[in-house]
Enzyme design. Structure first.
Site, short mmCIF file in Angstrom:
data_model
loop_
_atom_site.label_atom_id
_atom_site.label_comp_id
_atom_site.label_asym_id
_atom_site.label_seq_id
_atom_site.Cartn_x
_atom_site.Cartn_y
_atom_site.Cartn_z
CD GLU A 107 -2.54 1.70 0.24
OE1 GLU A 107 -2.37 2.85 -0.21
OE2 GLU A 107 -3.34 0.87 -0.24
CB CYS A 117 -14.03 2.84 1.79
SG CYS A 117 -15.54 2.53 2.73
N GLY A 131 -23.72 16.00 -10.73
CA GLY A 131 -23.85 14.55 -10.67
C GLY A 131 -24.88 14.14 -9.65
N GLY A 182 -25.89 10.94 -8.91
CA GLY A 182 -25.81 9.59 -8.38
C GLY A 182 -25.76 9.62 -6.87
N GLY A 216 -18.81 10.30 -11.15
CA GLY A 216 -18.33 8.93 -11.23
C GLY A 216 -16.87 8.78 -10.87
NE ARG A 217 -14.06 6.37 -6.35
CZ ARG A 217 -13.37 7.26 -5.63
NH1 ARG A 217 -13.96 8.40 -5.26
NH2 ARG A 217 -12.12 7.02 -5.27
CG ASP A 235 -13.84 1.01 -6.63
OD1 ASP A 235 -14.70 0.23 -6.20
OD2 ASP A 235 -13.71 2.18 -6.19
CB ALA A 250 -17.01 -0.37 0.88
CG HIS A 301 -47.23 -2.13 16.19
ND1 HIS A 301 -47.52 -1.31 15.12
CD2 HIS A 301 -47.93 -1.64 17.25
CE1 HIS A 301 -48.37 -0.38 15.50
NE2 HIS A 301 -48.64 -0.56 16.79
#
Length: 501
Positions: free
Chosen positions: A35, A43, A184, A186, A300-301, A343, A353, A478
């Protein structure tokens, strides 16, 4: 160049990467996770976790207005201490980050901090800052690509971190703007529009498609749009951005869209030093000029493969930059021993995620010699954490018909239940099923408060091919919002109490 060998190499420490690493290590495999930034990925550090923390704060702010106007609680919102809000958000992120690091360490995963590039099908060169050279790692069993995605940008609208931002930096831009133009409609755009409205900003939300959340059921879009407009958000669908440019400081009344609201509390102090002017062509009529202190681009990505040197492993991307698997059951690519999660995957993977967690489990168990069940993407829940929230799983009514299903549809307003009346935010439950009490449940769609916490029951119904009769036999408490789900299924099963088919 030093050489190292392990069972599994994972490139990328986001949700897909670290879930793969943890599960593989728990199954006894040696795992190296590479990484270049922070374990946890977008995320944890820039997306899901910090944004939902901020949206919780927004919900509390909205609650002050509701307390005053609906319940007679004479409360007012004096101001928003942005630094205190940010500190709480960052503490939540930090504790989650430390938790993930601790889990990886406890599982025996070797975490290498550096930038990876492929040097062969299962060989990775890692440039480690300050190490004086590169490390070469080879995987005996498999290489897993999990490098994630980044926000899509538009030509001529490069993010500035202040007046033009993306979802990755919107929460970290200085101050609370008095006006925001969100490009956007979304899930990401809707969430940020909702957040900024709660914080007192004038908000315009522009979506090129004919409706918000265009991938969701049309009734979800209609309910959400109605609710957002009621909150004072200007919604322009079927609209496109013509151009935009940075400006000097906009006058107080420069934002031409939005109605304002008296219950918004005290807006932020604004972002000094100008803003953005945008020309937007609505579905009908002449172009509008909208000025705002901040333009948030949420269109978007795109997958991140820069510098990964995929060709060295014999890999290529599709036309949108994804790395397609040759086998969706195992997520193995056309190159044996190389897998992909998160992704980087094209549809039907959803770029969510929780879907990447499931993908990580599948890949890790495959590498360990098990035979895991493939990810059922049709049964992955989808949630938008706006106010109101939306949550859905399975097929929309239109998608079910397009797939050739005969459908029975039932819609129940949340306000048909006592708890829905208590919340007073409207909303609905919509079930799409095959006809008859024993027909399969094809899709469930929710709009309203806290529906993100209600969708799991419906996810099980869709994933297990349950019928309305199956769900109707189970008792819902309920008064709760969930009893609206139960009542909807009771009606489709021919047993409705308060609603009749």
């Amino acid at each position: 160049m030093s050489g190292n060998t392990t069972d599994v190499i994972v490139i990328g420490g986001g949700t897909g990467g670290y879930s793969t690493a943890l599960r593989a290590a728990h199954l006894g495999l040696g795992v190296t996770l590479v990484e270049r930034d922070l374990v946890g990925g977008t995320c944890l550090h820039r997306g899901c976790v910090p944004s939902k923390a901020m949206l919780h704060a927004a919900e509390l702010i909205d609650g002050v207005a509701e307390a005053r106007e609906r319940w007679g609680v004479k409360a007012t919102l004096d101001s928003i201490d942005w630094s205190a809000l940010v500190a709480t958000r960052d503490d939540i992120v930090s504790r989650n980050h430390k938790g993930v690091e601790g889990q990886l360490s406890a599982a025996g995963v070797t975490v290498v901090r550096g930038t990876a590039a492929l040097a062969g099908p299962r060989t990775v060169r890692v440039d480690v800052p300050g190490a004086g050279g590169a490390e070469l790692w080879t995987a005996r069993r498999g290489l897993v690509l999990a490098t994630g995605s980044r926000p899509r940008t538009l030509p001529g609208l490069e993010p500035t971190g202040k007046h033009v931002v993306t979802s990755d930096d919107a929460l970290f831009a200085p101050g609370l703007p008095r006006s925001v133009l969100v490009l956007g409609g979304g899930a990401i755009g809707v969430e940020y529009a909702s957040f900024h409205r709660s914080m007192g900003a004038e908000v315009t939300l522009v979506e090129a498609a004919e409706r918000l959340l265009p991938l969701e059921d049309a009734d979800v879009s209609r309910q959400l749009t109605r609710a957002l407009k009621k909150r004072g958000i200007t919604v322009l669908t079927g609209a496109r951005l013509l151009d935009a440019h940075l400006t000097g400081a906009p006058p107080a009344d420069a934002h031409r869209s939005g109605t304002g609201r008296s219950d918004a509390g005290t807006p932020g102090a604004g972002t000094p030093g100008g803003g953005v002017a945008a020309r937007v062509q609505p579905a009908r009529g002449e172009a509008l000029v909208i000025t705002a202190e901040r333009l948030l681009v949420a269109v978007g990505r795109v997958p991140v493969t820069d510098g990964l040197n995929l060709a060295a492993a014999g890999l290529t991307t599709d036309e949108r930059g994804h790395v397609p698997p040759a086998d969706w059951a195992t997520l193995e690519t056309a190159v044996p021993g190389v897998y992909v999660v998160g992704d980087l995957l094209p549809p039907p993977s959803l770029g969510l995620a929780h879907a990447s967690f499931a993908e990580g489990l599948v890949v890790a168990e495959t590498l360990a010699g098990l035979a895991p069940r493939p990810v059922d993407y049709a049964a992955v829940p989808r949630v938008t954490y706006s106010s109101p929230q939306t949550a859905s799983v399975g097929l929309s009514e239109a998608a079910a018909k397009d797939a050739g299903h005969e459908v029975a549809v039932n819609v129940l307003p949340l306000t048909a239940t006592a708890k829905g009346m208590v919340h007073g935010q409207g909303g609905m439950v919509k079930v799409v099923a095959e006809p008859g009490p024993e027909g399969r449940v094809l899709g469930v769609h929710l709009v309203g408060p806290h529906v993100s916490e209600m969708i799991s029951e419906s996810q099980l119904a869709v994933a297990w091919d349950a019928s309305p009769a199956d769900i109707a036999q189970h008792i819902h408490p309920h008064p709760t919002l969930t009893e609206a789900v139960g009542e909807t299924f009771l009606t489709l099963a021919g047993r409705g109490l308060h609603q009749h088919a």
